[in-house]
Structures are given as structure tokens and as C-alpha cells.
Design a protein around this motif. Structure first.
Motif, mmCIF file in Angstrom:
data_model
loop_
_atom_site.group_PDB
_atom_site.id
_atom_site.type_symbol
_atom_site.label_atom_id
_atom_site.label_comp_id
_atom_site.label_asym_id
_atom_site.label_seq_id
_atom_site.Cartn_x
_atom_site.Cartn_y
_atom_site.Cartn_z
ATOM 1 N N ILE A 11 0.869 -1.184 0.000
ATOM 2 C CA ILE A 11 0.000 0.000 0.000
ATOM 3 C C ILE A 11 0.901 1.227 0.000
ATOM 4 C CG2 ILE A 11 -1.726 1.346 1.244
ATOM 5 C CD1 ILE A 11 -2.808 -1.294 2.336
ATOM 6 N N VAL A 12 0.703 2.082 -1.005
ATOM 7 C CA VAL A 12 1.496 3.297 -1.144
ATOM 8 C C VAL A 12 0.627 4.486 -0.739
ATOM 9 C CG1 VAL A 12 2.833 4.753 -2.699
ATOM 10 C CG2 VAL A 12 2.791 2.273 -3.048
ATOM 11 N N GLU A 13 1.007 5.156 0.342
ATOM 12 C CA GLU A 13 0.287 6.333 0.826
ATOM 13 C C GLU A 13 0.992 7.628 0.447
ATOM 14 O OE1 GLU A 13 -0.051 5.582 5.008
ATOM 15 O OE2 GLU A 13 -1.657 4.127 4.731
ATOM 16 N N ASP A 14 2.294 7.548 0.155
ATOM 17 C CA ASP A 14 3.083 8.722 -0.219
ATOM 18 C C ASP A 14 3.506 8.583 -1.681
ATOM 19 O OD1 ASP A 14 4.845 10.816 -0.585
ATOM 20 O OD2 ASP A 14 6.069 10.362 1.170
ATOM 21 N N ILE A 15 2.873 9.342 -2.558
ATOM 22 C CA ILE A 15 3.126 9.266 -3.994
ATOM 23 C C ILE A 15 4.583 9.551 -4.328
ATOM 24 C CG2 ILE A 15 2.548 11.654 -4.557
ATOM 25 C CD1 ILE A 15 1.330 8.667 -6.562
ATOM 26 N N ASN A 16 5.282 10.265 -3.457
ATOM 27 C CA ASN A 16 6.698 10.580 -3.694
ATOM 28 C C ASN A 16 7.596 9.349 -3.618
ATOM 29 O OD1 ASN A 16 6.261 13.389 -4.034
ATOM 30 N ND2 ASN A 16 6.087 13.597 -1.815
ATOM 31 N N SER A 17 7.090 8.250 -3.086
ATOM 32 C CA SER A 17 7.877 7.015 -2.979
ATOM 33 C C SER A 17 7.681 6.082 -4.164
ATOM 34 C CB SER A 17 7.513 6.280 -1.683
ATOM 35 O OG SER A 17 7.907 7.040 -0.561
ATOM 36 N N VAL A 18 6.787 6.419 -5.075
ATOM 37 C CA VAL A 18 6.466 5.525 -6.197
ATOM 38 C C VAL A 18 7.674 5.287 -7.096
ATOM 39 C CG1 VAL A 18 5.078 5.300 -8.297
ATOM 40 C CG2 VAL A 18 4.001 6.003 -6.169
ATOM 41 N N GLU A 19 8.412 6.334 -7.418
ATOM 42 C CA GLU A 19 9.565 6.181 -8.314
ATOM 43 C C GLU A 19 10.599 5.223 -7.729
ATOM 44 O OE1 GLU A 19 12.996 8.844 -10.533
ATOM 45 O OE2 GLU A 19 11.292 9.867 -9.620
ATOM 46 N N GLU A 20 10.903 5.378 -6.447
ATOM 47 C CA GLU A 20 11.873 4.497 -5.795
ATOM 48 C C GLU A 20 11.332 3.071 -5.708
ATOM 49 O OE1 GLU A 20 15.477 3.368 -4.346
ATOM 50 O OE2 GLU A 20 14.939 5.307 -5.214
ATOM 51 N N LEU A 21 10.045 2.913 -5.426
ATOM 52 C CA LEU A 21 9.427 1.587 -5.387
ATOM 53 C C LEU A 21 9.565 0.908 -6.741
ATOM 54 C CD1 LEU A 21 7.753 -0.659 -4.090
ATOM 55 C CD2 LEU A 21 5.699 0.657 -4.692
ATOM 56 N N ASN A 22 9.284 1.619 -7.812
ATOM 57 C CA ASN A 22 9.403 1.038 -9.152
ATOM 58 C C ASN A 22 10.839 0.645 -9.471
ATOM 59 O OD1 ASN A 22 6.705 0.998 -9.937
ATOM 60 N ND2 ASN A 22 6.763 3.144 -10.537
ATOM 61 N N LYS A 23 11.813 1.418 -9.013
ATOM 62 C CA LYS A 23 13.219 1.060 -9.214
ATOM 63 C C LYS A 23 13.557 -0.245 -8.502
ATOM 64 C CE LYS A 23 15.090 5.726 -9.785
ATOM 65 N NZ LYS A 23 15.944 6.773 -9.184
ATOM 66 N N ILE A 24 13.067 -0.366 -7.282
ATOM 67 C CA ILE A 24 13.322 -1.588 -6.503
ATOM 68 C C ILE A 24 12.687 -2.788 -7.190
ATOM 69 C CG2 ILE A 24 12.832 -2.781 -4.321
ATOM 70 C CD1 ILE A 24 13.029 0.033 -2.973
ATOM 71 N N LEU A 25 11.428 -2.649 -7.589
ATOM 72 C CA LEU A 25 10.747 -3.762 -8.248
ATOM 73 C C LEU A 25 11.427 -4.131 -9.561
ATOM 74 C CD1 LEU A 25 7.015 -2.857 -7.536
ATOM 75 C CD2 LEU A 25 8.389 -4.637 -6.439
ATOM 76 N N GLY A 64 12.366 -6.165 2.520
ATOM 77 C CA GLY A 64 13.038 -5.243 3.432
ATOM 78 C C GLY A 64 13.262 -3.882 2.802
ATOM 79 N N LYS A 65 13.651 -3.873 1.527
ATOM 80 C CA LYS A 65 13.856 -2.604 0.828
ATOM 81 C C LYS A 65 12.542 -1.848 0.658
ATOM 82 C CE LYS A 65 18.022 -3.958 -1.605
ATOM 83 N NZ LYS A 65 18.687 -4.131 -2.906
ATOM 84 N N ILE A 66 11.478 -2.572 0.338
ATOM 85 C CA ILE A 66 10.160 -1.937 0.203
ATOM 86 C C ILE A 66 9.726 -1.350 1.542
ATOM 87 C CG2 ILE A 66 7.700 -2.375 -0.219
ATOM 88 C CD1 ILE A 66 8.609 -4.500 -2.293
ATOM 89 N N GLY A 67 9.953 -2.086 2.617
ATOM 90 C CA GLY A 67 9.538 -1.655 3.944
ATOM 91 C C GLY A 67 10.246 -0.409 4.447
ATOM 92 N N LYS A 68 11.397 -0.080 3.871
ATOM 93 C CA LYS A 68 12.142 1.105 4.295
ATOM 94 C C LYS A 68 11.654 2.385 3.620
ATOM 95 C CE LYS A 68 16.390 -1.333 5.436
ATOM 96 N NZ LYS A 68 17.796 -1.520 5.094
ATOM 97 N N LEU A 69 10.798 2.264 2.623
ATOM 98 C CA LEU A 69 10.315 3.444 1.904
ATOM 99 C C LEU A 69 9.303 4.220 2.747
ATOM 100 C CD1 LEU A 69 9.787 1.902 -1.640
ATOM 101 C CD2 LEU A 69 11.678 3.345 -0.880
ATOM 102 N N ASP A 70 9.394 5.551 2.724
ATOM 103 C CA ASP A 70 8.452 6.398 3.448
ATOM 104 C C ASP A 70 7.069 6.299 2.818
ATOM 105 O OD1 ASP A 70 10.376 7.367 5.213
ATOM 106 O OD2 ASP A 70 10.918 9.039 3.892
ATOM 107 N N GLY A 71 6.057 6.136 3.657
ATOM 108 C CA GLY A 71 4.685 6.119 3.176
ATOM 109 C C GLY A 71 4.299 4.865 2.425
ATOM 110 N N VAL A 72 5.072 3.796 2.603
ATOM 111 C CA VAL A 72 4.790 2.522 1.934
ATOM 112 C C VAL A 72 4.754 1.429 2.995
ATOM 113 C CG1 VAL A 72 5.589 0.831 0.234
ATOM 114 C CG2 VAL A 72 5.951 3.278 -0.174
ATOM 115 N N SER A 73 3.710 0.615 2.968
ATOM 116 C CA SER A 73 3.649 -0.525 3.879
ATOM 117 C C SER A 73 3.431 -1.793 3.057
ATOM 118 C CB SER A 73 2.535 -0.355 4.915
ATOM 119 O OG SER A 73 1.290 -0.164 4.289
ATOM 120 N N SER A 74 3.932 -2.911 3.563
ATOM 121 C CA SER A 74 3.796 -4.160 2.818
ATOM 122 C C SER A 74 3.746 -5.349 3.767
ATOM 123 C CB SER A 74 4.964 -4.326 1.837
ATOM 124 O OG SER A 74 6.175 -4.486 2.526
#
Length: 81
Positions: A11-25, A64-74
């Protein structure tokens, strides 16, 4: 190498974390079987489901990398196979 199948609910609550999430994925694209994202405009969040098949260590590192992102829970659910 033994692999496991897992489902990662994100669940992404902070849109500013989307770019970093996509890089990780993208970096873990070799173990991703499929991905589905659903924007929920009423709550201004994005829900993403990622299905993976890989070594448990790789899946744990990804989570673990996903869990460190601000405004993102998994949460991750592993199969017994």
C-alpha cells in the motif's frame, strides 16, 4: 537452487515514494511472476500486488527494501511449495 512462491501486498500512501518503489521492483524483475496495481482515488492510495518466485533470501531482501520506503507498507505471504 530452491525457490518459493510468495505474494507481496503493498500500500502506497506517499506518492513521492512511487519512483523508488518502481526502481526496486525493476531490480528484482527476474523473480517477479506478475504485478497488479490499483489506484484507489477515494483514499488517495495505491494498492499493489506482486507475485514472486525466488530464493527466500532474495524475497526477504526485496521486502526489506520496500519496507524502508516512506509512506509505503507491505506484507508478504509465502507458499509452502
Amino acid at each position: 537452487m530452491e525457490t518459493r512462491v510468495a505474494v507481496i501486498g503493498i500500500i502506497v500512501e506517499d506518492i513521492n515514494s512511487v519512483e523508488e518503489l518502481n526502481k526496486i521492483l525493476s531490480a528484482y524483475g527476474d523473480i517477479i511472476i506478475g504485478r497488479m496495481g490499483i489506484p484507489y482515488k477515494a483514499k488517495n492510495i495505491n494498492c499493489i500486488t506482486v507475485v514472486v518466485d525466488g530464493a527466500q533470501d532474495a524475497i526477504n531482501t526485496l521486502c526489506g527494501k520496500i519496507g524502508k520506503l516512506d509512506g509505503v507498507s507491505s506484507k508478504t505471504a509465502f507458499s509452502n511449495v
